[in-house]
Write a protein that holds these residues in place. Structure first.
Motif, PDB file in Angstrom:
ATOM      1  N   TYR A   1       4.893   2.152  63.385  1.00 47.52           N
ATOM      2  CA  TYR A   1       4.772   3.243  62.415  1.00 47.52           C
ATOM      3  C   TYR A   1       3.314   3.412  61.994  1.00 47.52           C
ATOM      4  O   TYR A   1       2.507   2.494  62.108  1.00 47.52           O
TER       5      TYR A   1
ATOM      6  N   GLN B   1       1.835   0.503  67.783  1.00 47.52           N
ATOM      7  CA  GLN B   1       2.342   0.108  66.480  1.00 47.52           C
ATOM      8  C   GLN B   1       3.583   0.939  66.155  1.00 47.52           C
ATOM      9  O   GLN B   1       3.628   2.136  66.440  1.00 47.52           O
TER      10      GLN B   1
ATOM     11  N   THR C   1       7.556  -3.236  58.348  1.00 49.39           N
ATOM     12  CA  THR C   1       7.775  -2.494  59.589  1.00 49.39           C
ATOM     13  C   THR C   1       8.918  -3.084  60.417  1.00 49.39           C
ATOM     14  O   THR C   1       9.504  -2.376  61.255  1.00 49.39           O
ATOM     15  N   HIS C   2       9.237  -4.359  60.202  1.00 47.55           N
ATOM     16  CA  HIS C   2      10.284  -5.033  60.970  1.00 47.55           C
ATOM     17  C   HIS C   2      11.493  -5.379  60.115  1.00 47.55           C
ATOM     18  O   HIS C   2      12.426  -6.006  60.609  1.00 47.55           O
TER      19      HIS C   2
ATOM     20  N   VAL D   1       7.085   5.317  54.886  1.00 48.27           N
ATOM     21  CA  VAL D   1       7.751   4.764  56.065  1.00 48.27           C
ATOM     22  C   VAL D   1       9.064   4.104  55.660  1.00 48.27           C
ATOM     23  O   VAL D   1      10.115   4.330  56.283  1.00 48.27           O
TER      24      VAL D   1
ATOM     25  N   ARG E   1       2.971   3.142  53.491  1.00 48.72           N
ATOM     26  CA  ARG E   1       4.043   2.129  53.522  1.00 48.72           C
ATOM     27  C   ARG E   1       5.325   2.633  52.853  1.00 48.72           C
ATOM     28  O   ARG E   1       6.415   2.530  53.424  1.00 48.72           O
TER      29      ARG E   1
END
Length: 331
Positions: A266, A264, A231-232, A273, A270
Motif C-alpha cells: 500500500y 509495497q 499493512t499486514h 489505508v 496509514r
C-alpha cells in the motif's frame, strides 16, 4: 497484547525466581553442546534450566534496533547466536515487558522453520548500560538476510520456484506454531530470515499470543491486540476484534503477494489505508505476473483465499500447506 508467561513456568518447582539465579532460561541451551533439534534428556534440561553464563556470552555486531531494544550478533559457548536486549520503553513500560514475555512463547519449541530460543533471562550483570533492560534473549543466529532484503534489495527476482519454496517454509513454520496454539501476529518479510542454506525461519515473536488450548481465538475478556504492522494486520484486528490463528494466514497472503510483486502492498496515509481495508475490503493489486502462467494463477488463487475478509473463510495453515505442495508438484 502479548500474553505474559509467569517466571515460574521456566523454573523447577524447588526454585524461586531470584536475581542471583538468573531465571527464565530456556531448556534449549546446553553447556558445551551444539544447539540442535534433538530433544534433550530430562537430566540436561534440569541441569541448565536456570543458567545463563555471562562469561560465555560475547557481543560482536549490532544487527538492528527497534522500539523495544537491540539485536546483536554474538557468540555463546563459541557458537554464533543472535542476542536481543529488550529495553524499558519510557512511553509504555508494560508493552516492553509484554514483548519480552511474548518472545518466550516459543522458548520450548523446536522446528526447522522457527528461530529457536537458546536461553533467556530477566537478570543482567551489573552494568550501567543495562540499567534500563527488561531482559536478554539468546537466539539461534538464522543468517544475516531477511526475506524483506531478498525481495527489495536483490536484482534477481525470486521466481515461481523461489516463491513457492519460501512459502512452503513459512507455512510449515506457521502450521507448527498453530498446532501449539500460538499466533504470531506480526508475520511479514522483515520477520522472516533466510539461512545460508536458503531456508526460511520465522522470528521476532514480540507480538505473539498463546491461545487457550481447545480454542483458536483469544478469550472475550482479554484486551484486544493492537500490535503488529498495519499493512499486514488482518481486518478483524484493525477493527479491534479478537485474535485468531487465521490472522497469520492473512499476513502470509500479503507476504506472498510481496514475494511475487516485489512491490509495497500500500501507499498513502496509514489511517486511510486501514479504513479502506476494513470498510471497502481493499487489497494490494494483482499485476500481470499472476496471469502469465497456470502457476501464477494458482498463487493468485491462494492469496485471494488467504486474505478473505471473514477469518473462517481463510484456509488453515495445514490446508494452505497442501495447496502449496500441489503447486510445487507442477514445477
Amino acid at each position: 497484547m502479548p500474553s505474559p508467561i509467569p517466571i515460574s513456568r521456566f523454573l523447577p518447582r524447588s526454585l524461586t525466581p531470584t536475581k542471583s539465579l538468573r531465571p527464565c532460561s530456556s531448556p534449549n541451551q546446553f553447556q558445551g553442546c551444539r544447539f540442535s533439534y534433538a530433544k534433550p534428556s530430562r537430566a540436561l534440561q534440569r541441569r541448565f534450566w536456570c543458567t545463563v553464563i555471562w562469561d560465555e556470552l560475547k557481543l560482536l555486531d549490532l544487527l538492528g534496533s527497534g522500539g523495544f531494544g537491540w539485536v546483536y550478533k554474538g557468540t555463546y559457548y563459541g557458537q554464533i547466536v543472535a542476542i536481543k536486549k529488550v529495553r524499558k520503553c519510557v512511553k509504555n513500560k508494560l508493552a516492553a515487558r509484554q514483548s519480552f514475555w511474548a518472545e518466550l512463547n516459543v522458548a520450548h519449541l523446536l522446528h526447522e522453520n522457527i528461530v529457536r530460543v537458546v536461553a533467556a533471562t530477566t537478570s543482567v550483570p551489573a552494568n550501567p548500560e543495562d540499567e534500563d533492560s527488561v531482559g536478554t534473549i539468546i537466539m539461534e543466529y538464522a543468517g544475516g538476510t531477511s526475506l524483506d532484503h531478498r525481495i527489495y534489495n536483490c536484482t534477481e527476482p525470486l521466481g515461481m520456484r523461489g516463491c513457492l519454496t519460501f512459502s512452503h517454509d513459512i507455512v510449515s513454520g506457521l502450521s507448527f506454531l498453530h498446532s501449539h496454539h500460538i499466533v504470531h501476529l506480526d508475520l511479514k518479510p522483515a520477520n522472516v530470515f533466510i539461512t545460508e542454506a536458503g531456508r526460511c525461519k520465522i522470528g521476532d515473536f514480540g507480538c505473539s499470543l498463546k491461545l487457550p488450548i481447545g480454542c483458536d481465538l483469544t478469550p472475550t475478556g482479554q484486551l484486544r491486540h493492537l500490535a503488529g504492522t498495519y499493512t499486514h494486520r488482518a481486518p478483524e484486528l484493525l477493527k479491534g476484534g479478537r485474535a485468531t490463528l487465521k490472522a497469520d494466514i492473512y499476513s502470509f497472503a500479503i507476504t506472498l503477494w510481496q514475494m511475487m510483486s516485489r512491490d509495497q502492498p500500500y501507499s498513502g496515509d496509514r489511517q486511510c489505508v486501514m479504513y479502506a481495508v476494513v470498510a471497502y475490503n481493499r487489497r494490494p493489486t494483482f499485476s500481470t505476473i499472476f496471469d502469465e502462467s497456470s502457476l501464477g494463477r494458482g498463487i493468485r488463487s491462494i492469496i485471494s483465499k488467504c486474505w478473505e475478509c471473514e477469518p473462517n473463510r481463510r484456509p488453515s495453515a495445514v490446508e494452505l500447506l497442501e495447496n502449496i505442495n500441489c503447486l510445487e508438484a507442477q514445477l
